[in-house]
Write a protein that holds these residues in place. Structure first.
Motif, PDB file in Angstrom:
ATOM      1  N   CYS A  62       0.855  -1.189   0.000  1.00  0.00           N
ATOM      2  CA  CYS A  62       0.000   0.000   0.000  1.00  0.00           C
ATOM      3  C   CYS A  62       0.891   1.239   0.000  1.00  0.00           C
ATOM      4  O   CYS A  62       1.932   1.254   0.664  1.00  0.00           O
ATOM      5  N   PRO A  63       0.510   2.291  -0.723  1.00  0.00           N
ATOM      6  CA  PRO A  63       1.339   3.497  -0.770  1.00  0.00           C
ATOM      7  C   PRO A  63       1.612   4.116   0.609  1.00  0.00           C
ATOM      8  O   PRO A  63       2.627   4.770   0.804  1.00  0.00           O
ATOM      9  N   THR A  64       0.724   3.894   1.576  1.00  0.00           N
ATOM     10  CA  THR A  64       0.960   4.453   2.910  1.00  0.00           C
ATOM     11  C   THR A  64       1.875   3.577   3.755  1.00  0.00           C
ATOM     12  O   THR A  64       2.119   3.886   4.913  1.00  0.00           O
ATOM     13  N   HIS A  65       2.382   2.488   3.181  1.00  0.00           N
ATOM     14  CA  HIS A  65       3.326   1.626   3.874  1.00  0.00           C
ATOM     15  C   HIS A  65       4.702   1.791   3.229  1.00  0.00           C
ATOM     16  O   HIS A  65       5.102   0.975   2.398  1.00  0.00           O
ATOM     17  N   PRO A  66       5.442   2.823   3.608  1.00  0.00           N
ATOM     18  CA  PRO A  66       6.742   3.063   2.969  1.00  0.00           C
ATOM     19  C   PRO A  66       7.830   2.139   3.508  1.00  0.00           C
ATOM     20  O   PRO A  66       7.710   1.575   4.595  1.00  0.00           O
ATOM     21  N   THR A  67       8.893   1.992   2.733  1.00  0.00           N
ATOM     22  CA  THR A  67      10.072   1.276   3.197  1.00  0.00           C
ATOM     23  C   THR A  67      10.748   2.163   4.233  1.00  0.00           C
ATOM     24  O   THR A  67      10.906   3.361   4.021  1.00  0.00           O
ATOM     25  N   LEU A  68      11.135   1.571   5.355  1.00  0.00           N
ATOM     26  CA  LEU A  68      11.763   2.343   6.439  1.00  0.00           C
ATOM     27  C   LEU A  68      13.189   1.857   6.640  1.00  0.00           C
ATOM     28  O   LEU A  68      13.468   0.661   6.561  1.00  0.00           O
ATOM     29  N   SER A  69      14.063   2.788   6.930  1.00  0.00           N
ATOM     30  CA  SER A  69      15.456   2.413   7.196  1.00  0.00           C
ATOM     31  C   SER A  69      15.718   2.507   8.703  1.00  0.00           C
ATOM     32  O   SER A  69      14.907   3.037   9.456  1.00  0.00           O
ATOM     33  N   ASN A  70      16.864   2.008   9.113  1.00  0.00           N
ATOM     34  CA  ASN A  70      17.323   2.064  10.504  1.00  0.00           C
ATOM     35  C   ASN A  70      16.446   1.272  11.477  1.00  0.00           C
ATOM     36  O   ASN A  70      16.372   1.612  12.652  1.00  0.00           O
ATOM     37  N   LEU A  71      15.784   0.248  11.003  1.00  0.00           N
ATOM     38  CA  LEU A  71      15.047  -0.631  11.909  1.00  0.00           C
ATOM     39  C   LEU A  71      16.016  -1.710  12.378  1.00  0.00           C
ATOM     40  O   LEU A  71      16.762  -2.276  11.573  1.00  0.00           O
ATOM     41  N   THR A  72      16.019  -1.999  13.676  1.00  0.00           N
ATOM     42  CA  THR A  72      16.973  -2.972  14.212  1.00  0.00           C
ATOM     43  C   THR A  72      16.363  -4.351  14.438  1.00  0.00           C
ATOM     44  O   THR A  72      17.041  -5.355  14.246  1.00  0.00           O
ATOM     45  N   PRO A 129       3.930  -8.877  -2.855  1.00  0.00           N
ATOM     46  CA  PRO A 129       4.024  -8.388  -4.234  1.00  0.00           C
ATOM     47  C   PRO A 129       2.757  -7.593  -4.602  1.00  0.00           C
ATOM     48  O   PRO A 129       1.678  -7.850  -4.059  1.00  0.00           O
ATOM     49  N   PRO A 130       2.876  -6.640  -5.525  1.00  0.00           N
ATOM     50  CA  PRO A 130       1.702  -5.866  -5.942  1.00  0.00           C
ATOM     51  C   PRO A 130       0.590  -6.762  -6.480  1.00  0.00           C
ATOM     52  O   PRO A 130       0.851  -7.804  -7.086  1.00  0.00           O
ATOM     53  N   ASN A 131      -0.622  -6.348  -6.239  1.00  0.00           N
ATOM     54  CA  ASN A 131      -1.825  -7.013  -6.760  1.00  0.00           C
ATOM     55  C   ASN A 131      -1.992  -8.461  -6.296  1.00  0.00           C
ATOM     56  O   ASN A 131      -2.586  -9.273  -6.995  1.00  0.00           O
ATOM     57  N   THR A 132      -1.474  -8.798  -5.126  1.00  0.00           N
ATOM     58  CA  THR A 132      -1.639 -10.150  -4.610  1.00  0.00           C
ATOM     59  C   THR A 132      -2.368 -10.181  -3.272  1.00  0.00           C
ATOM     60  O   THR A 132      -2.583 -11.257  -2.716  1.00  0.00           O
TER      61      THR A 132
END
Length: 178
Positions: free
Chosen positions: A31-41, A49-52
């Motif tokens: 979902c567009p409101t679920h961005p990739t986040l960095s610095n997670l430990t 995958p899209p459309n699944t």
């Protein structure tokens, strides 16, 4: 949900698992409101995958559809009762809608939920399992439509069936507080 709320929540979960000394993989839809986040430990984000989503998520395999059928059956019965009692067609408030939804959730059979998880491949040996609902929300909704048609035929368009009615209306949603 906004991207900011999602990020705040994931970072809070990451801190909790860091304190607990545990690591998890969090599987989320694309979902567009679920961005990739960095610095997670301690949380690894795994994006579907899209459309699944409708194929892989158990709730989309039939649980939501069953819930909607029960909800709409209850709403149709309210209208039908009002017409039979020669009262005006009721407007369903948010509170009443929430109560109808809670009552409808109680009607969704445990077997429906289990079979939907199996169909989604959870557990892996369940991928070939067929949905065999012991509850039949569509039968209940169809009976309600028939009764409504008897009370006032103008309320139900010709040839409307329970299965055709499910995608027409959405269950009311309550905005998430920000």
């Amino acid at each position: 949900m906004s991207s900011e709320i999602f990020e705040e929540w994931v970072r809070k979960v990451d801190r909790k698992f860091w304190v607990d000394g545990r690591k998890i993989a969090l599987i989320i839809d694309n979902c567009p409101t679920h961005p990739t986040l960095s610095n997670l430990t301690n949380v690894q984000l795994v994006f579907l995958p899209p459309n699944t989503t409708s194929i892989l998520q158990p709730m989309d395999q039939g649980v939501i559809r069953s819930l909607r059928a029960y909800y709409r059956g209850k709403a149709v019965r309210l209208i039908s009762r009002a017409l039979e009692e020669k009262k005006p067609c009721p407007k369903i408030s948010i509170l009443q809608g929430m109560k109808l939804l809670a009552d409808s959730w109680e009607l969704v059979a445990k077997e429906t939920i289990i079979n939907c998880f199996r169909k989604a491949g959870i557990p892996p040996d369940g991928q070939q399992a067929a949905i065999d609902d012991s509850d039949d929300p569509f039968k209940d909704l169809q009976e309600s439509l028939i009764n409504l048609t008897k009370a006032d035929s103008s309320m139900v368009p010709n040839e409307v069936t329970a299965t055709a009615l499910i995608p027409i209306f959405e269950v009311p949603t309550i905005p998430t507080p920000t």
